[in-house]
Write an enzyme that holds these catalytic residues in place. Structure first.
Site, PDB file in Angstrom:
ATOM      1  N   HIS A 361      45.685  14.810 -33.498  1.00  0.00           N
ATOM      2  CA  HIS A 361      45.545  13.376 -33.717  1.00  0.00           C
ATOM      3  C   HIS A 361      46.838  12.600 -33.478  1.00  0.00           C
ATOM      4  O   HIS A 361      46.799  11.439 -33.084  1.00  0.00           O
ATOM      5  CB  HIS A 361      44.949  13.106 -35.099  1.00  0.00           C
ATOM      6  CG  HIS A 361      43.459  13.270 -35.089  1.00  0.00           C
ATOM      7  ND1 HIS A 361      42.831  14.420 -35.495  1.00  0.00           N
ATOM      8  CD2 HIS A 361      42.478  12.458 -34.627  1.00  0.00           C
ATOM      9  CE1 HIS A 361      41.535  14.299 -35.318  1.00  0.00           C
ATOM     10  NE2 HIS A 361      41.281  13.121 -34.792  1.00  0.00           N
ATOM     11  N   GLU A 602      29.697  16.462 -30.244  1.00  0.00           N
ATOM     12  CA  GLU A 602      31.012  17.111 -30.245  1.00  0.00           C
ATOM     13  C   GLU A 602      30.947  18.555 -30.740  1.00  0.00           C
ATOM     14  O   GLU A 602      31.962  19.235 -30.816  1.00  0.00           O
ATOM     15  CB  GLU A 602      32.035  16.301 -31.051  1.00  0.00           C
ATOM     16  CG  GLU A 602      31.611  15.923 -32.446  1.00  0.00           C
ATOM     17  CD  GLU A 602      32.645  15.060 -33.165  1.00  0.00           C
ATOM     18  OE1 GLU A 602      33.778  14.947 -32.696  1.00  0.00           O
ATOM     19  OE2 GLU A 602      32.293  14.492 -34.209  1.00  0.00           O
ATOM     20  N   ASP A 626      36.660  17.526 -29.677  1.00  0.00           N
ATOM     21  CA  ASP A 626      36.076  18.618 -30.453  1.00  0.00           C
ATOM     22  C   ASP A 626      35.137  19.463 -29.612  1.00  0.00           C
ATOM     23  O   ASP A 626      35.082  20.675 -29.777  1.00  0.00           O
ATOM     24  CB  ASP A 626      35.332  18.064 -31.675  1.00  0.00           C
ATOM     25  CG  ASP A 626      36.299  17.754 -32.793  1.00  0.00           C
ATOM     26  OD1 ASP A 626      37.160  18.611 -33.066  1.00  0.00           O
ATOM     27  OD2 ASP A 626      36.229  16.655 -33.372  1.00  0.00           O
ATOM     28  N   CYS A 673      34.018   9.181 -25.758  1.00  0.00           N
ATOM     29  CA  CYS A 673      35.104   8.576 -26.534  1.00  0.00           C
ATOM     30  C   CYS A 673      36.208   9.574 -26.842  1.00  0.00           C
ATOM     31  O   CYS A 673      37.160   9.264 -27.534  1.00  0.00           O
ATOM     32  CB  CYS A 673      34.575   7.958 -27.823  1.00  0.00           C
ATOM     33  SG  CYS A 673      33.949   9.164 -28.985  1.00  0.00           S
TER      34      CYS A 673
HETATM   35  C1  PEP Z   1      36.449  13.837 -30.398  1.00  0.00           C
HETATM   36  O1  PEP Z   1      36.293  14.861 -31.059  1.00  0.00           O
HETATM   37  O2  PEP Z   1      36.462  13.811 -29.153  1.00  0.00           O
HETATM   38  C2  PEP Z   1      36.646  12.522 -31.073  1.00  0.00           C
HETATM   39  C3  PEP Z   1      36.670  11.417 -30.403  1.00  0.00           C
HETATM   40  O3  PEP Z   1      36.852  12.554 -32.413  1.00  0.00           O
HETATM   41  P1  PEP Z   1      38.213  12.961 -33.126  1.00  0.00           P
HETATM   42  O4  PEP Z   1      39.275  13.107 -32.089  1.00  0.00           O
HETATM   43  O5  PEP Z   1      38.519  11.888 -34.116  1.00  0.00           O
HETATM   44  O6  PEP Z   1      37.860  14.267 -33.781  1.00  0.00           O
HETATM   45 MG    MG Z   2      35.843  14.702 -33.154  1.00  0.00          MG
END
Ligand code: PEP
Ligand code: MG
Length: 753
Positions: A361, A602, A626, A673
């Protein structure tokens, strides 16, 4: 042997530098095994030599001087084979070599173990015996284990030694390799951040005023003494005499000359109090760690505990916001979103961490802020770089410390290219994201990872495609209430209205645990995470959904998104709770409306359930971060397997195609996303597959728009078909890079024009 191993590793970890670390290794190993000679040869890859770097048993003057040609002799054989070689009569081996410069006499017994880090042989740890000797299994295991255990420590020490030498004799500048986490080039000064009360992570730093620093240290000592008194008087009734004696021992240590005078001496020598304390404590623990008596060795951990207590008081001073250099390169073992948010944005020129990867993140945050970043730079000696000039090449994941003038000049030029590129991209701000054959792909913004009243990318985006709601939950010491949450969501909905804003329900767990909601899991990413938590706690889910629905009253630009769905039951339970929140609010008199609801795809299970999921929701949003992690069984935060984490892996591409075609049957739109949506290379694929919209960090919006405006959908389909012939991610990437370069757009993904 195990005990000897543990102690050697500990001592090496506490070593001041490469020289000391290697001296400890050769002395202790020779003694433990009873060999005539123990030496370490390190590989000099540039000159293709094995360099004698430490020895107990050979001539001291030969150390650092004697070089063997790579691949020659038994050392070369161990290095070549990357496995241990144990010979009782090395003298008669065809690769036997006797180097007289080292003062070595002929030998028979030989045991060599490679020192390997990340598949690369860094050097060889060698034992020799004049007479014939067969090293037994326990000895071989000992040496092999030690060599493998020490590889990291040697890399670390080697690099820090190199850094020191770099400044003295100007040997060619080498970069420290890491993982590309956020594109761009950053030049500036290292500002090290470290977790509180972690003594090993404290950097060296020049104190502002020596006397003030000494006073500060003495105050911290007084505070620890007061804490000890308080604690002792509270607990004396239920602690045994032995435990109470520990308090006395700590008091004595606190007042000891070695601790007090030692640290003050180091402050006077030019280090700030925490750095001086770290050195003093390390010196003490080395002495205790080396003791044979197990009880006395334990005292080393008491000293470390005491050091942490003093450090905690030293760190209690408020952080001076001005300590951030004008061009700050934020450096740390692990850097948190909060530490990034603390740096004034105009001063933040780059981010470097020794742990993590681009798909963690913090990597996502760096990209969304458009800050060049390299992560997983495991060889960087964090505690020794404070204040040093540093360059981050976020395109290639490289870091330079105290760069040579030639490197600096080159990177200044690349940074200028980057500025020119940014300027050029800015001109696209108000133009549509439309292909050359007239196909529009709305580009949305991912936001919510840091708190900001006006996120970057407002103007360039078609709305918010992913609003991560975890932050207000992470920065408090309890769950935020409905009203506090509502204020947050209202702000973002208002800011973007009438453009759509997709708010994702809470996705805690995984790498985002809540401090006040303890979960002890050995596999957090496969555990209690996202919708699994909120469905188990409907009160948390309902409060959040109520807050979101209320925030949208009168705006009606809300879309709701559910994370981590892996079963139809989860989706149905979540939908039921959303309807319940909606109905209750209507009963309470709020003019709320049911928003479109979507699920994140995901988890691999969701790919195979695409038909059943698409039937029940209004839209789908693919979380490639994910999805890649779970499809490939590669932890997105783990730098050791980062090379295996690949969004262009054929399995990921096929999963994406399956999602798009499954959604099409039910006329549902698919958005992506995950970070893949912000990668200019991925655009050919996503467009070719027929993905409807993309959502990404602010830093990627214009780069992606540039690609979309340069290609036709027909060409994207052709490129997709070509990549589907590839059998591995690297070939896909190469093909996409060639395509981008042929369009003159290579600068979007690498430094330079
Ligand atoms: C993902 O898993 O691609 C996503 C957008 O969610 P996060 O990165 O917050 O897990
Ligand atoms: Mg995710």
């Amino acid at each position: 042997m195990l005990e000897a191993l543990r102690r050697i590793v500990q001592e090496v970890n506490n070593a001041r530098d490469l020289e000391q670390a290697l001296a400890i290794i050769v002395q202790r190993v020779k003694l433990a095994v009873g060999a005539d000679v123990c030496s370490v040869y390190l590989n000099d890859f540039d000159k293709r030599h094995h360099v004698l770097q430490a020895s107990d048993g050979l001539r001291a003057a030969a150390v650092g001087r004697v070089r063997l040609e790579m691949g020659r002799g038994l050392i070369g054989l161990v290095s070549e084979r990357a496995e241990p070689i144990n010979l009782d009569d090395a003298f008669n081996h065809p690769r036997y070599q006797c180097i007289t410069d080292t003062g070595e006499t002929s030998y028979h017994g030989f045991l060599g173990a490679p020192i390997i880090q990340n598949r690369k042989v860094l050097g060889v740890l060698v034992l020799r015996q004049r007479d014939k000797r067969h090293f037994d299994d326990a000895e071989v295991t000992f040496v092999v284990t030690l060599a493998s255990q020490l590889a990291g420590a040697i890399t670390f020490a080697r690099t820090s030694g190199e850094l020191a030498r770099l400044q003295d004799d100007g040997i060619p500048q080498r970069f420290l390799p890491g993982l590309a986490a956020s594109p761009g080039v950053g030049l500036g000064q290292a500002v090290v951040v470290y977790p509180p009360a972690d003594l090993d992570a404290v950097p060296d730093r020049v104190p502002e005023g020596v006397e003030g620093e000494i006073d500060h240290f003495r105050e911290a000592l007084d505070q620890v003494a007061a804490d000890l008194d308080r604690f002792a008087s509270h607990t004396h009734s239920h602690l045994g005499a032995e435990d109470m004696a520990l308090f006395d021992a700590w008091r004595l240590m606190l007042e000891s000359d070695t601790l007090v005078d030692g640290t003050i001496g180091r402050i006077r020598a030019g280090n700030w109090a925490p750095g001086a304390l770290r050195e003093t404590i390390a010196e003490h623990t080395r002495v205790f760690d080396a003791m044979d008596d197990a009880y006395l060795r334990e005292r080393a951990s008491d000293i470390r505990d005491l050091g942490r207590c003093i450090l905690m008081h030293l760190q209690n001073r408020t952080v001076d916001p001005l300590r951030y250099a004008e061009q700050t390169i934020l450096v740390g073992e692990e850097i948190s979103a909060l530490q990034i948010a603390e740096v004034p944005r105009e001063r933040l020129a780059g981010i470097v961490s020794t742990k993590g990867s681009g798909s963690s993140h913090v990597g996502i945050l760096a990209r969304s802020m458009g800050i060049p970043a390299a992560m997983g730079v495991s060889d960087l000696p964090v505690s020794r770089v404070e204040g040093r000039e540093m360059i981050v090449d976020g395109y290639r994941g490289r870091v330079y410390v105290s760069p040579t003038p030639a490197v600096r000049t080159e990177y200044l030029r690349l940074a200028e290219d980057d500025v020119a590129l940014t300027k050029e991209l800015k001109a696209l701000c108000h133009l549509p994201a439309e292909t050359t054959d007239g196909y529009q792909v709305p580009l949305y913004l991912n936001t919510g990872l840091v708190s900001e009243s006006r996120p970057l990318g407002i103007e360039e985006s078609a709305g918010v495609g992913l609003y991560r709601t975890e932050l207000p939950f992470l920065v408090r010491d309890s769950f935020p209430g409905e009203a506090a949450q509502m204020a947050n969501y209202r702000q973002v909905l208002e800011l973007f209205a009438p453009r759509p804003v997709t708010i994702r329900t809470l996705d805690i767990g995984g790498d985002k645990p809540l401090p006040y909601f303890p979960m002890q899991e050995s596999n957090p990413f496969l555990g209690w995470r996202g919708v699994r938590i909120t469905l188990d706690h409907p009160e948390i889910f309902l409060a959040q959904v109520r807050a979101i629905l209320r925030a949208a009253v009168g705006l009606d630009n809300l879309q709701l998104l559910l994370p981590m769905i892996s079963t139809i039951t989860e989706l149905e339970d979540a939908l039921q709770l959303i309807h319940r929140a909606h109905d209750e609010l209507r009963e309470e008199g709020y003019q709320v409306h049911m928003p479109p609801v979507g699920v994140m795809i995901e988890v691999p299970a969701a790919v195979y359930l695409i038909d059943s999921l698409a039937r029940r929701v209004d839209f789908l949003s693919v979380g490639t971060n994910d999805l890649t992690q779970y499809l490939l069984a590669v932890d997105r935060n783990n730098p050791h397997v980062a090379e295996l984490y690949d969004e262009f892996h054929p399995a990921v591409l096929r999963a994406l195609m399956q999602i798009v075609s499954g959604a099409r049957v039910h006329g549902r739109e698919v958005s992506v996303c995950g970070e893949m949506a912000g990668d200019p290379l991925a655009i050919f694929l996503l467009l070719g597959m027929g993905v409807h919209s993309l959502s990404m960090g602010a830093g990627s919006l214009l780069r992606v728009k540039r690609v979309i405006r340069s290609i036709s959908r027909a060409r994207a389909r052709e490129v997709l078909q070509m990549t589907l012939q590839c059998e591995d991610g690297a070939s896909v990437r190469r093909l996409l890079l060639d395509e981008l370069e042929s369009m003159g757009l290579g600068a979007l993904v690498r430094p330079g024009r």
